[in-house]
Design a protein around this motif. Structure first.
Motif, PDB file in Angstrom:
ATOM      1  N   VAL A 153       5.488 -11.797  10.002  1.00 26.60           N
ATOM      2  CA  VAL A 153       5.107 -10.225  10.300  1.00 26.60           C
ATOM      3  C   VAL A 153       4.601  -9.498   9.266  1.00 26.60           C
ATOM      4  O   VAL A 153       5.040  -9.746   8.179  1.00 26.60           O
ATOM      5  N   PHE A 154       3.539  -8.514   9.497  1.00 26.49           N
ATOM      6  CA  PHE A 154       3.342  -7.579   8.679  1.00 26.49           C
ATOM      7  C   PHE A 154       3.474  -6.403   9.078  1.00 26.49           C
ATOM      8  O   PHE A 154       2.970  -6.212  10.381  1.00 26.49           O
ATOM      9  N   VAL A 155       3.988  -5.314   8.223  1.00 29.35           N
ATOM     10  CA  VAL A 155       4.338  -4.007   9.122  1.00 29.35           C
ATOM     11  C   VAL A 155       3.509  -2.890   8.299  1.00 29.35           C
ATOM     12  O   VAL A 155       3.661  -2.698   7.047  1.00 29.35           O
ATOM     13  N   LEU A 156       2.432  -2.311   8.903  1.00 31.75           N
ATOM     14  CA  LEU A 156       1.911  -1.050   8.538  1.00 31.75           C
ATOM     15  C   LEU A 156       2.644   0.106   8.360  1.00 31.75           C
ATOM     16  O   LEU A 156       3.035   0.768   9.411  1.00 31.75           O
ATOM     17  N   ASP A 157       3.492   0.545   7.534  1.00 35.63           N
ATOM     18  CA  ASP A 157       4.514   1.760   7.389  1.00 35.63           C
ATOM     19  C   ASP A 157       3.793   2.746   6.593  1.00 35.63           C
ATOM     20  O   ASP A 157       3.922   2.627   5.281  1.00 35.63           O
ATOM     21  N   ASP A 158       3.132   3.675   7.148  1.00 39.86           N
ATOM     22  CA  ASP A 158       2.654   4.671   6.478  1.00 39.86           C
ATOM     23  C   ASP A 158       3.697   6.116   6.295  1.00 39.86           C
ATOM     24  O   ASP A 158       3.495   7.012   5.896  1.00 39.86           O
ATOM     25  N   GLU A 159       4.891   5.672   6.835  1.00 36.73           N
ATOM     26  CA  GLU A 159       5.986   6.787   6.846  1.00 36.73           C
ATOM     27  C   GLU A 159       6.902   6.841   5.541  1.00 36.73           C
ATOM     28  O   GLU A 159       6.913   7.705   4.970  1.00 36.73           O
ATOM     29  N   THR A 160       7.278   5.398   5.335  1.00 39.95           N
ATOM     30  CA  THR A 160       8.559   5.330   4.005  1.00 39.95           C
ATOM     31  C   THR A 160       7.892   5.535   2.737  1.00 39.95           C
ATOM     32  O   THR A 160       8.535   6.261   2.058  1.00 39.95           O
ATOM     33  N   PRO A 161       6.500   5.308   2.518  1.00 43.78           N
ATOM     34  CA  PRO A 161       6.057   5.641   1.193  1.00 43.78           C
ATOM     35  C   PRO A 161       5.632   7.183   0.749  1.00 43.78           C
ATOM     36  O   PRO A 161       5.644   7.435  -0.278  1.00 43.78           O
ATOM     37  N   GLY A 162       5.727   7.855   1.804  1.00 44.37           N
ATOM     38  CA  GLY A 162       5.450   9.326   1.562  1.00 44.37           C
ATOM     39  C   GLY A 162       3.974   9.596   0.844  1.00 44.37           C
ATOM     40  O   GLY A 162       3.114   8.871   1.285  1.00 44.37           O
ATOM     41  N   ASP A 163       4.026  10.103  -0.256  1.00 45.32           N
ATOM     42  CA  ASP A 163       2.733  10.168  -1.054  1.00 45.32           C
ATOM     43  C   ASP A 163       2.108   8.869  -1.572  1.00 45.32           C
ATOM     44  O   ASP A 163       0.721   8.742  -1.456  1.00 45.32           O
ATOM     45  N   MET A 164       2.776   7.732  -1.485  1.00 52.26           N
ATOM     46  CA  MET A 164       2.347   6.649  -1.867  1.00 52.26           C
ATOM     47  C   MET A 164       1.957   5.765  -0.575  1.00 52.26           C
ATOM     48  O   MET A 164       1.764   4.494  -0.950  1.00 52.26           O
ATOM     49  N   ALA A 165       1.692   6.247   0.419  1.00 53.39           N
ATOM     50  CA  ALA A 165       1.024   5.452   1.554  1.00 53.39           C
ATOM     51  C   ALA A 165      -0.387   5.043   1.164  1.00 53.39           C
ATOM     52  O   ALA A 165      -0.912   5.719   0.341  1.00 53.39           O
ATOM     53  N   TYR A 166      -0.678   3.752   1.921  1.00 54.86           N
ATOM     54  CA  TYR A 166      -1.990   3.548   1.339  1.00 54.86           C
ATOM     55  C   TYR A 166      -3.236   4.523   1.490  1.00 54.86           C
ATOM     56  O   TYR A 166      -3.228   5.169   2.328  1.00 54.86           O
ATOM     57  N   GLY A 167      -4.223   4.522   0.464  1.00 52.41           N
ATOM     58  CA  GLY A 167      -5.297   5.438   0.542  1.00 52.41           C
ATOM     59  C   GLY A 167      -6.197   4.687   1.402  1.00 52.41           C
ATOM     60  O   GLY A 167      -6.283   3.491   1.910  1.00 52.41           O
ATOM     61  N   GLY A 168      -7.600   5.534   1.233  1.00 56.35           N
ATOM     62  CA  GLY A 168      -8.621   4.894   2.203  1.00 56.35           C
ATOM     63  C   GLY A 168      -9.258   3.660   1.551  1.00 56.35           C
ATOM     64  O   GLY A 168      -9.516   2.775   2.608  1.00 56.35           O
ATOM     65  N   ALA A 169      -9.409   3.278   0.327  1.00 58.00           N
ATOM     66  CA  ALA A 169     -10.016   2.319  -0.185  1.00 58.00           C
ATOM     67  C   ALA A 169      -9.082   0.983  -0.172  1.00 58.00           C
ATOM     68  O   ALA A 169      -9.393  -0.168   0.481  1.00 58.00           O
ATOM     69  N   ARG A 183       3.316  -1.432  13.553  1.00 55.22           N
ATOM     70  CA  ARG A 183       3.121  -0.511  12.755  1.00 55.22           C
ATOM     71  C   ARG A 183       4.267   0.634  12.862  1.00 55.22           C
ATOM     72  O   ARG A 183       4.847   0.439  14.199  1.00 55.22           O
ATOM     73  N   GLY A 184       4.634   1.374  11.848  1.00 50.28           N
ATOM     74  CA  GLY A 184       5.874   2.002  11.980  1.00 50.28           C
ATOM     75  C   GLY A 184       6.624   2.063  11.067  1.00 50.28           C
ATOM     76  O   GLY A 184       6.529   1.273   9.714  1.00 50.28           O
ATOM     77  N   ASP A 185       8.023   2.813  10.827  1.00 44.72           N
ATOM     78  CA  ASP A 185       8.936   2.695   9.758  1.00 44.72           C
ATOM     79  C   ASP A 185       9.391   1.397   9.835  1.00 44.72           C
ATOM     80  O   ASP A 185      10.158   0.842  10.797  1.00 44.72           O
ATOM     81  N   ALA A 186       9.317   0.582   8.518  1.00 41.47           N
ATOM     82  CA  ALA A 186       9.725  -0.761   8.582  1.00 41.47           C
ATOM     83  C   ALA A 186      11.232  -1.116   8.974  1.00 41.47           C
ATOM     84  O   ALA A 186      11.663  -1.868   9.377  1.00 41.47           O
ATOM     85  N   ASN A 187      12.066   0.237   8.539  1.00 39.06           N
ATOM     86  CA  ASN A 187      13.506   0.122   8.683  1.00 39.06           C
ATOM     87  C   ASN A 187      13.783   0.162  10.141  1.00 39.06           C
ATOM     88  O   ASN A 187      14.938  -0.363  10.538  1.00 39.06           O
ATOM     89  N   ASP A 188      12.800   0.504  11.032  1.00 37.39           N
ATOM     90  CA  ASP A 188      13.169   0.450  12.443  1.00 37.39           C
ATOM     91  C   ASP A 188      12.531  -1.029  13.153  1.00 37.39           C
ATOM     92  O   ASP A 188      12.799  -1.296  13.876  1.00 37.39           O
ATOM     93  N   VAL A 189      11.438  -1.145  12.559  1.00 39.07           N
ATOM     94  CA  VAL A 189      10.550  -2.116  13.116  1.00 39.07           C
ATOM     95  C   VAL A 189      11.046  -3.534  12.946  1.00 39.07           C
ATOM     96  O   VAL A 189      11.011  -4.262  13.734  1.00 39.07           O
TER      97      VAL A 189
END
Length: 480
Positions: A36-52, A79-85
């Motif tokens: 599995v790959f989880v796209l977690d844009d929640e847990t990282p806060g400011d460090m969520a992946y940028g556009g590039a 996709r979502g918070d990995a600690n839930d997913v």
């Protein structure tokens, strides 16, 4: 325990099938493996992946999904918070064991510890491995047992550590479960830009994925590696490996690079003097990981405490001129435009543009760090943070603050014919080499012949170098 009970492997920054220790450990249980790959844009806060990074991630996952399909299995996307997913996916597939490779930034360590504890409380076994570094950040210690704060002794200690672990056998065949859980569609994640497609030119420059990583290493070893020590500082030459985004996403491991380069050196295919300098750059990445692991708030706070009182200025206008490559200093503008066009910038030029932001414009290094975070395909939390603190003079082993790069002499030294500037600052493409790094000093007839009108076709310098340098030194004195 039934051998048909599946185990779960969670891909993170290790998007490869070769030398993947945790994936190999999962396969060796003999049980079916759900990946599995989880796209977690929640847990990282400011460090969520940028556009590039989103652009690269889409291409890399597409490539990885195809590899896993060829091996006889399927990559699940959620996709979502990995600690839930992750716990939900474990329930979906009935797994009894989870595998992952370790991560080292503060938010990653905290999230992984919490998840591990909660899974083990539910009798789910967790196995984690080192798939990201040559050595763990706690392995390379000073004589007093603490972490290093200076690179050169760290590099000596790393070499003295002895043998880097062997690479782990790659995965060619993978047994999946009898039925697969629901997966998101990669195209539904919206990772690629739509209109305008600012990443259009990325396609010409990059080949994301494990195959692309190996091709990049091969191309480097077949050419630039022979003169790496000299050419790595020349942005006008193709003298670097361009492996950084592949390393960041884990499409190749530093262990693979280490052994392949060492083997080439032993065979006499790469001169020792050149190969050693290249491997020291791999070690600089290790040093950066050691720094962020032992200084968890480093992306927000200067390592040198006195810099926490530095009188940074604020200027939206100057920041935007820097971001857009409109500072009036050609080497700086070339670098910033290369970044926008390719999602990457030559390392020597990263130093020049970084120094210009913090020392000529007196803008906060965090502004530069976050711009790079959004625009670099190799935006790596450890490297990006450590390098910005280094250039700002406030980090470990930092360049002294009063070492202020002169953008004109840097340009003349490392882009002597102006080829790099001409490639990215097209308004100056007809300027002669003698004046390309200082167009404001060129005679009127030279400017006219080159079709350059300062202030109209190309900007006048936004600050005067001598004055800016003095302002930076004055600011530094105020915290001394």
């Amino acid at each position: 325990m039934s051998s048909t009970t599946p185990v779960l492997f969670w891909f993170r920054q290790d998007l490869r099938l070769d030398d993947n220790p945790a994936l190999r450990a999962a396969i060796e249980t003999g049980q079916p493996v759900v990946t599995v790959f989880v796209l977690d844009d929640e847990t990282p806060g400011d460090m969520a992946y940028g556009g590039a990074s989103h652009w690269w991630l889409h291409r890399s996952l597409d490539s990885l999904g195809n590899q896993i399909k060829e091996a006889g299995s399927k990559l699940i996307l959620r996709r979502g918070d990995a600690n839930d997913v992750i716990p939900k996916l474990i329930d979906d597939v009935g797994a009894n064991h989870v595998f992952w490779n370790r991560r080292y930034a503060k938010w990653q360590v905290e999230a992984d510890k919490a998840l591990k504890q909660s899974l083990e409380d539910d009798d789910i076994k967790v196995t984690s491995c080192n798939g990201r570094l040559l050595y763990e950040p706690w392995d390379i210690k000073t004589k007093s047992g603490g972490p290093y704060r200076v690179f050169t002794p760290f590099w000596k200690a790393l070499k003295a550590e002895g043998k880097v672990r062997d690479t782990v056998t790659g995965i060619r065949k993978m047994d999946g479960p009898s039925s697969y859980p629901k997966s998101d569609k990669l195209s539904d994640w919206g990772l690629l830009p739509t209109k305008p497609n600012w990443a259009k030119s990325f396609e010409e420059v990059w080949e994301p994925g494990e195959k692309g990583a190996m091709n990049a290493l091969r191309d480097f070893l077949d050419g630039p590696a022979d003169s790496y020590k000299d050419d790595r500082n020349r942005p006008d030459r193709d003298g670097t490996s361009r492996l950084s985004p592949h390393l960041h996403f884990g499409e190749i491991s530093p262990v693979q690079i280490w052994h392949i380069v060492r083997d080439k050196m032993s065979a006499g295919d790469v001169p020792d003097s050149q190969g050693d300098v290249f491997l020291s750059e791999v070690a600089w990445r290790e040093f950066s990981y050691s720094l962020i692991y032992h200084n968890p708030d480093m992306h927000k706070k200067e390592l040198m405490e006195k810099f926490r009182d530095f009188p940074w200025k604020q200027s939206k206008k100057k920041l935007e001129a820097w971001q857009k490559g409109q500072t009036g200093y050609p080497i700086v503008d070339a670098g910033m435009r290369q970044l926008w066009r390719e999602g990457w910038m030559h390392n020597r030029v990263r130093m020049i543009v970084g120094s210009f932001l913090v020392k000529h414009l007196l803008l906060d290094w965090r502004e530069g760090m976050m711009w790079f975070w959004d625009t670099l395909v190799d935006a790596d939390e450890a490297n990006n943070t450590a390098s910005w603190q280094w250039i700002a003079g406030c980090g470990a082993d930092a360049a002294p603050y009063f070492r202020i790069f002169n953008p004109m002499t840097q340009g003349e030294k490392f882009d002597p014919d102006g080829d790099y500037v001409r490639k990215y600052v097209e308004e100056l493409k007809d300027m002669p080499a003698k004046h390309i790094h200082t167009p404001w000093e060129a005679p009127k007839d030279v400017l006219k012949k080159a079709g350059v009108e300062l202030g109209k076709t190309y900007p006048e310098p936004i600050v005067e170098h001598k004055q800016a340098r003095q302002d930076a030194l004055d600011a530094y004195q105020s915290i001394k």
